[in-house]
Write a protein that holds these residues in place. Structure first.
Motif, PDB file in Angstrom:
ATOM      1  N   ILE A  37      -7.387   1.220  10.877  1.00  0.00           N
ATOM      2  CA  ILE A  37      -8.217   1.367   9.686  1.00  0.00           C
ATOM      3  C   ILE A  37      -7.397   0.945   8.462  1.00  0.00           C
ATOM      4  O   ILE A  37      -6.221   1.301   8.373  1.00  0.00           O
ATOM      5  N   PRO A  38      -7.987   0.170   7.538  1.00  0.00           N
ATOM      6  CA  PRO A  38      -7.235  -0.173   6.330  1.00  0.00           C
ATOM      7  C   PRO A  38      -6.662   1.100   5.679  1.00  0.00           C
ATOM      8  O   PRO A  38      -7.363   2.111   5.599  1.00  0.00           O
ATOM      9  N   TRP A  39      -5.410   1.033   5.255  1.00  0.00           N
ATOM     10  CA  TRP A  39      -4.732   2.249   4.740  1.00  0.00           C
ATOM     11  C   TRP A  39      -5.525   2.893   3.605  1.00  0.00           C
ATOM     12  O   TRP A  39      -5.571   4.109   3.477  1.00  0.00           O
TER      13      TRP A  39
ATOM     14  N   CYS B 298      -3.648   1.374   9.379  1.00  0.00           N
ATOM     15  CA  CYS B 298      -2.971   2.542   9.944  1.00  0.00           C
ATOM     16  C   CYS B 298      -3.715   3.019  11.180  1.00  0.00           C
ATOM     17  O   CYS B 298      -4.933   2.830  11.301  1.00  0.00           O
ATOM     18  N   SER B 299      -2.968   3.648  12.096  1.00  0.00           N
ATOM     19  CA  SER B 299      -3.596   4.271  13.267  1.00  0.00           C
ATOM     20  C   SER B 299      -3.585   5.787  13.152  1.00  0.00           C
ATOM     21  O   SER B 299      -4.171   6.487  13.962  1.00  0.00           O
ATOM     22  N   SER B 300      -2.879   6.308  12.142  1.00  0.00           N
ATOM     23  CA  SER B 300      -2.950   7.726  11.805  1.00  0.00           C
ATOM     24  C   SER B 300      -2.538   7.838  10.342  1.00  0.00           C
ATOM     25  O   SER B 300      -2.173   6.846   9.713  1.00  0.00           O
ATOM     26  N   LEU B 301      -2.574   9.062   9.814  1.00  0.00           N
ATOM     27  CA  LEU B 301      -2.190   9.247   8.410  1.00  0.00           C
ATOM     28  C   LEU B 301      -0.742   8.847   8.151  1.00  0.00           C
ATOM     29  O   LEU B 301      -0.366   8.513   7.032  1.00  0.00           O
ATOM     30  N   LYS B 302       0.085   8.890   9.221  1.00  0.00           N
ATOM     31  CA  LYS B 302       1.524   8.643   9.066  1.00  0.00           C
ATOM     32  C   LYS B 302       2.032   7.431   9.833  1.00  0.00           C
ATOM     33  O   LYS B 302       3.228   7.171   9.848  1.00  0.00           O
TER      34      LYS B 302
ATOM     35  N   GLY C 205       0.809  -1.208   0.000  1.00  0.00           N
ATOM     36  CA  GLY C 205       0.000   0.000   0.000  1.00  0.00           C
ATOM     37  C   GLY C 205       0.840   1.255   0.000  1.00  0.00           C
ATOM     38  O   GLY C 205       2.069   1.199  -0.091  1.00  0.00           O
ATOM     39  N   ILE C 206       0.162   2.384   0.109  1.00  0.00           N
ATOM     40  CA  ILE C 206       0.829   3.691   0.156  1.00  0.00           C
ATOM     41  C   ILE C 206       0.311   4.434   1.382  1.00  0.00           C
ATOM     42  O   ILE C 206      -0.912   4.487   1.613  1.00  0.00           O
ATOM     43  N   LEU C 207       1.232   4.961   2.168  1.00  0.00           N
ATOM     44  CA  LEU C 207       0.863   5.657   3.401  1.00  0.00           C
ATOM     45  C   LEU C 207      -0.166   6.752   3.088  1.00  0.00           C
ATOM     46  O   LEU C 207       0.035   7.534   2.155  1.00  0.00           O
TER      47      LEU C 207
ATOM     48  N   LYS D 118      -9.121 -10.147   8.810  1.00  0.00           N
ATOM     49  CA  LYS D 118     -10.100  -9.441   7.978  1.00  0.00           C
ATOM     50  C   LYS D 118     -10.296  -8.019   8.509  1.00  0.00           C
ATOM     51  O   LYS D 118     -10.269  -7.810   9.720  1.00  0.00           O
ATOM     52  N   PRO D 119     -10.546  -7.061   7.613  1.00  0.00           N
ATOM     53  CA  PRO D 119     -10.717  -5.662   8.052  1.00  0.00           C
ATOM     54  C   PRO D 119     -11.750  -5.506   9.174  1.00  0.00           C
ATOM     55  O   PRO D 119     -11.551  -4.731  10.100  1.00  0.00           O
ATOM     56  N   LYS D 120     -12.841  -6.297   9.119  1.00  0.00           N
ATOM     57  CA  LYS D 120     -13.886  -6.145  10.143  1.00  0.00           C
ATOM     58  C   LYS D 120     -13.422  -6.593  11.531  1.00  0.00           C
ATOM     59  O   LYS D 120     -14.032  -6.238  12.534  1.00  0.00           O
ATOM     60  N   ASP D 121     -12.356  -7.386  11.583  1.00  0.00           N
ATOM     61  CA  ASP D 121     -11.830  -7.854  12.863  1.00  0.00           C
ATOM     62  C   ASP D 121     -10.669  -7.002  13.390  1.00  0.00           C
ATOM     63  O   ASP D 121     -10.051  -7.355  14.400  1.00  0.00           O
ATOM     64  N   ALA D 122     -10.374  -5.919  12.714  1.00  0.00           N
ATOM     65  CA  ALA D 122      -9.238  -5.081  13.123  1.00  0.00           C
ATOM     66  C   ALA D 122      -9.463  -4.484  14.506  1.00  0.00           C
ATOM     67  O   ALA D 122     -10.578  -4.080  14.839  1.00  0.00           O
ATOM     68  N   PRO D 123      -8.417  -4.445  15.335  1.00  0.00           N
ATOM     69  CA  PRO D 123      -8.537  -3.810  16.652  1.00  0.00           C
ATOM     70  C   PRO D 123      -8.985  -2.350  16.519  1.00  0.00           C
ATOM     71  O   PRO D 123      -8.734  -1.716  15.495  1.00  0.00           O
TER      72      PRO D 123
END
Ligand SMILES: [Mn+2]
Length: 273
Positions: A211-213, A189-193, A125-127, A202-207
């Protein structure tokens, strides 16, 4: 027949399935260009044949970007990492091959990000904070290390530091290492950076907070379609500004191809033993 650009998901040594997929898409080197999203090798049964095939086809016919498993092969070759004894490590035949030096010399020359028109090809991906221009510049900085005498310095640093957050004040080496993680390992990611490098479900199980980048609010790149793989639990996904292609072939899933011009998707079940 018009020129097609056919993007193919994570092959990971699944050479037989790859050949099936090429038959399915009626691949013709005279008219079609292949985009490989990286992770050509490891875990699957025949990484060596995949590397030989891609190198033989050449840069004009196949565009490759490096994935984390490709970097793992480079780390083994350059003695930065030791081969694991368990069965998961399927790179022994590649490292023992008579043409291993040539294959590695070719592999380390491959970019981490490739742009064709409005499409960007990348493994993970890309940040979200990066513009297209920044992403290309950072990818080139890291690729320069991989191509040159500082490859061991970068791979060593990358393998021993967490490198999950981007700052303008980072050293060149730190920037290159963060970039390797962004382009070849990031999923959420937990922030933009700042990326997370642990969660792979799976994305729905993410802590909470991850959030998916590609869904991060405020993501800079909206003018290019980002073609990527790496996230098997995400699977094949298509949206107006990205295409995810890892459908888990090496885990007994399928290998997916997507034609950028006519937007057709092709998928074949794994035929590996
Ligand atoms: Mn990967």
């Amino acid at each position: 027949m018009p020129m097609r650009t056919i993007a193919i998901g994570d092959i990971q040594g699944c050479y037989k399935t790859l050949q099936r997929l090429l038959e399915r898409v009626q691949y013709n080197p005279a008219h079609d260009q292949l985009f490989l999203v990286g992770d050509l090798v490891n875990r699957g049964p025949d990484s060596l044949s995949v590397l030989r095939w891609a190198k033989e086809l050449g840069d004009k016919h196949v565009k490759v970007v490096l994935g984390n498993h490709d970097l793992y092969l480079l780390s083994l070759y350059f003695g930065v990492k030791m081969m694991r004894k368990d069965k998961k490590d399927s790179l022994r035949a590649t490292l023992n091959a008579p043409d291993c030096d040539e294959l590695v010399a070719w592999l380390r020359m491959q970019p981490l990000l490739y742009k064709k028109g409005k499409n960007l090809l990348v493994h993970a991906g890309i940040l979200p904070a990066w513009t297209t221009k920044e992403a290309l510049a950072n990818a080139e900085l890291a690729a320069e290390y991989l191509r040159g005498p500082k490859i061991v310095e970068l791979l060593t640093y990358w393998n021993t530091h967490s490198c999950n957050s981007w700052k303008k004040s980072l050293s060149k080496l730190e920037k290159a290492a963060v970039t390797l993680n962004v382009l070849t390992r990031m999923r959420t990611c937990s922030s933009l950076k700042t990326m997370d490098l642990a969660f792979s479900g799976k994305p729905k199980d993410a802590p909470r907070g991850l959030i998916p980048w590609f869904k991060y609010p405020g993501r800079e790149i909206t003018s290019h379609k980002i073609v990527f793989g790496h996230w098997a639990a995400l699977g094949y996904k298509k949206s107006s500004d990205f295409i995810a292609l890892d459908s888990g072939c090496v885990w007994g899933g399928s290998l997916t191809a997507y034609c950028l011009e006519d937007k057709k998707k092709f998928s074949v079940r794994s035929v590996e033993e």
